[in-house]
Design a protein around this motif. Structure first.
Motif, short mmCIF file in Angstrom:
data_model
loop_
_atom_site.label_atom_id
_atom_site.label_comp_id
_atom_site.label_asym_id
_atom_site.label_seq_id
_atom_site.Cartn_x
_atom_site.Cartn_y
_atom_site.Cartn_z
N HIS A 45 52.73 5.94 -76.18
CA HIS A 45 52.04 7.16 -76.57
C HIS A 45 53.01 8.31 -76.85
O HIS A 45 52.58 9.40 -77.18
N ASP A 46 54.29 8.07 -76.72
CA ASP A 46 55.30 9.10 -76.93
C ASP A 46 56.05 8.80 -78.22
O ASP A 46 56.43 7.64 -78.48
N GLU A 47 56.28 9.82 -79.01
CA GLU A 47 56.96 9.61 -80.29
C GLU A 47 58.40 9.14 -80.12
O GLU A 47 59.00 8.62 -81.06
N ARG A 48 58.93 9.31 -78.90
CA ARG A 48 60.30 8.83 -78.65
C ARG A 48 60.34 7.38 -78.22
O ARG A 48 61.41 6.83 -77.96
N VAL A 49 59.17 6.74 -78.14
CA VAL A 49 59.10 5.33 -77.78
C VAL A 49 58.93 4.50 -79.04
O VAL A 49 58.02 4.73 -79.84
N GLU A 50 59.80 3.53 -79.21
CA GLU A 50 59.75 2.63 -80.35
C GLU A 50 59.51 1.21 -79.85
O GLU A 50 60.12 0.77 -78.89
N ILE A 51 58.61 0.50 -80.50
CA ILE A 51 58.34 -0.89 -80.16
C ILE A 51 59.15 -1.79 -81.09
O ILE A 51 59.06 -1.67 -82.31
N VAL A 52 59.96 -2.65 -80.51
CA VAL A 52 60.74 -3.59 -81.31
C VAL A 52 60.35 -5.01 -80.89
O VAL A 52 60.27 -5.32 -79.71
N GLU A 53 60.10 -5.87 -81.86
CA GLU A 53 59.66 -7.23 -81.58
C GLU A 53 60.80 -8.22 -81.76
O GLU A 53 61.55 -8.14 -82.72
N ALA A 54 60.89 -9.13 -80.82
CA ALA A 54 61.89 -10.20 -80.91
C ALA A 54 61.54 -11.28 -79.89
O ALA A 54 61.18 -10.97 -78.75
N ALA A 55 61.65 -12.52 -80.30
CA ALA A 55 61.45 -13.64 -79.38
C ALA A 55 62.76 -13.92 -78.67
O ALA A 55 63.84 -13.78 -79.25
N TYR A 56 62.67 -14.32 -77.41
CA TYR A 56 63.89 -14.61 -76.65
C TYR A 56 64.58 -15.87 -77.16
O TYR A 56 65.74 -16.12 -76.82
N SER A 57 63.90 -16.62 -78.01
CA SER A 57 64.49 -17.80 -78.63
C SER A 57 65.16 -17.47 -79.97
O SER A 57 65.67 -18.37 -80.64
N ASP A 58 65.18 -16.19 -80.34
CA ASP A 58 65.74 -15.75 -81.62
C ASP A 58 66.91 -14.81 -81.38
O ASP A 58 66.74 -13.58 -81.29
N PRO A 59 68.14 -15.35 -81.27
CA PRO A 59 69.32 -14.50 -80.97
C PRO A 59 69.53 -13.37 -81.96
O PRO A 59 69.88 -12.26 -81.56
N ALA A 60 69.32 -13.65 -83.24
CA ALA A 60 69.56 -12.62 -84.26
C ALA A 60 68.58 -11.46 -84.10
O ALA A 60 68.97 -10.29 -84.19
N ALA A 61 67.31 -11.77 -83.86
CA ALA A 61 66.31 -10.72 -83.71
C ALA A 61 66.56 -9.91 -82.43
O ALA A 61 66.41 -8.69 -82.42
N LEU A 62 66.99 -10.59 -81.36
CA LEU A 62 67.29 -9.88 -80.12
C LEU A 62 68.47 -8.94 -80.30
O LEU A 62 68.46 -7.80 -79.83
N ALA A 63 69.51 -9.43 -80.99
CA ALA A 63 70.70 -8.59 -81.23
C ALA A 63 70.34 -7.38 -82.09
O ALA A 63 70.83 -6.27 -81.87
N ALA A 64 69.46 -7.59 -83.08
CA ALA A 64 69.03 -6.47 -83.93
C ALA A 64 68.25 -5.45 -83.11
O ALA A 64 68.39 -4.23 -83.31
N ALA A 65 67.45 -5.93 -82.17
CA ALA A 65 66.68 -5.02 -81.32
C ALA A 65 67.59 -4.19 -80.43
O ALA A 65 67.29 -3.03 -80.11
N ALA A 66 68.69 -4.78 -80.01
CA ALA A 66 69.62 -4.10 -79.10
C ALA A 66 70.63 -3.23 -79.83
O ALA A 66 71.28 -2.37 -79.20
N ALA A 67 70.79 -3.42 -81.13
CA ALA A 67 71.83 -2.70 -81.88
C ALA A 67 71.67 -1.19 -81.76
O ALA A 67 70.59 -0.64 -81.93
N GLY A 68 72.78 -0.52 -81.42
CA GLY A 68 72.80 0.93 -81.32
C GLY A 68 72.36 1.48 -79.98
O GLY A 68 72.41 2.69 -79.76
N ALA A 69 71.94 0.60 -79.08
CA ALA A 69 71.52 1.07 -77.75
C ALA A 69 72.73 1.32 -76.86
O ALA A 69 73.74 0.62 -76.97
N GLU A 70 72.63 2.33 -76.00
CA GLU A 70 73.69 2.58 -75.02
C GLU A 70 73.57 1.64 -73.83
O GLU A 70 74.57 1.25 -73.23
N THR A 71 72.34 1.29 -73.48
CA THR A 71 72.09 0.43 -72.32
C THR A 71 70.90 -0.46 -72.59
O THR A 71 69.91 -0.01 -73.18
N VAL A 72 71.00 -1.71 -72.16
CA VAL A 72 69.85 -2.61 -72.15
C VAL A 72 69.40 -2.73 -70.70
O VAL A 72 70.18 -3.10 -69.82
N VAL A 73 68.14 -2.38 -70.44
CA VAL A 73 67.56 -2.46 -69.10
C VAL A 73 66.57 -3.62 -69.07
O VAL A 73 65.65 -3.67 -69.88
N SER A 74 66.77 -4.53 -68.14
CA SER A 74 65.82 -5.63 -67.97
C SER A 74 64.92 -5.32 -66.77
O SER A 74 65.40 -5.09 -65.67
#
Length: 299
Positions: A45-74
């Motif tokens: 509900h916040d304009e600063r929140v972005e939804i990015v889709e990627a399957a954990y079986s898709d390395p390229a899509a996961l890397a694209a989702a993480a690109a430019g991030a300072e931290t990945v939080v699991s």
């Protein structure tokens, strides 16, 4: 400068709290969602929140989702397919995308010192920690003991109706508790802390079973008594027997796993030895008594 943080599991209970805390800072939050999931979209509900889709079986899509991030939080929750397999894929994607920092989904007692075979969920975290330590990325685990919130029902240590507080081995074993909100607050600060160490330990409160009995007596005006439930050794044997004959081995928190958590706590093996509640400044930590008082008032 606005920091971009990717949160896996950001629509879950703890993950949602972490996202909320991150948005109190100058951040742009990405919530990692599996393709086709509607949960993340309905929760943003916040304009600063972005939804990015990627399957954990898709390395390229996961890397694209993480690109430019300072931290990945699991903030993923589950057993081996999630805590080990999915997090390995997430970690590899973070490294491939050149993300500087990674926070694994630990949020627990100190799993590093537990005995082999004593706690399945902790051992999965210890197994994945070896991958984290070998990866070319700066990582921080947040350890806070047990979630205080569980004392109101999920962790059957306090028998509210029976006016009893259960314990194993010793009623004077110190137990570490931190609320989910306090863990989320700390995790948000860790995600933005470029100098965060490998492990950050916090404890919103530290109490014994004897303390809990006194606390419940004071809060209710009715005597709560300590009840010895056996030794941690006997509890470990019982949990092992239940596990062998159970059909719920794929569940995250079956009854026998709850027993294993109590073994880790009352044996002292999972106790936090390097708590630093002041690392990110002053905070009024939520105590065990605060949580129990609120629970009793709502009944």
């Amino acid at each position: 400068m606005t920091a971009t943080i990717l949160v896996a599991g950001g629509t879950g209970d703890l993950g949602g709290r972490i996202v909320r805390e991150l948005l109190l800072h100058d951040t742009q939050v990405r919530i990692l969602s599996r393709p086709g999931s509607t949960t993340a979209r309905t929760g943003a509900h916040d304009e600063r929140v972005e939804i990015v889709e990627a399957a954990y079986s898709d390395p390229a899509a996961l890397a694209a989702a993480a690109a430019g991030a300072e931290t990945v939080v699991s903030a993923l929750s589950g057993v081996r397919p999630v805590i080990v397999d999915a997090q390995r894929a997430l970690l590899a994607a973070a490294v491939a995308a050149g993300v500087p920092r990674f926070i694994p989904s630990d949020y627990s007692s100190d799993y590093r010192r537990i005995a082999i075979g004593s706690n399945r969920n902790f051992e999965l975290r210890r197994e994945f920690a070896a991958d984290v330590d070998a990866a070319d990325i700066r990582a921080t685990s947040v350890l806070g003991g047990a979630f205080t919130d569980m004392l109101t029902g999920q962790a059957p240590m306090i028998a509210f109706g029976g006016k009893r507080v259960l314990y194993w081995s010793s009623p004077d074993q110190i137990l570490d508790f931190t609320t989910k909100d306090d863990v989320a607050w700390t995790t948000a600060h860790v995600a933005l802390d470029v100098n965060a160490p490998r492990v950050v330990e916090i404890a919103g409160d530290r109490v014994t079973a004897r303390d809990l009995a006194r606390m419940m007596s004071r809060l209710t005006g009715t005597p709560f008594r300590l009840q010895w439930a056996g030794t941690t050794g006997s509890l470990s044997v019982m949990s092992g027997a239940m596990r062998r004959f159970s059909k719920d081995s794929d569940e995250t928190f079956p009854a026998w796993q709850g027993m294993q958590y109590f073994v880790s706590m009352f044996s002292g093996q999972g106790r936090l030895l390097h708590v630093r509640n002041d690392r990110y400044g002053d905070r009024e930590w939520t105590t065990v008594e605060d949580v129990l008082a609120a629970h009793l008032a709502s009944r």
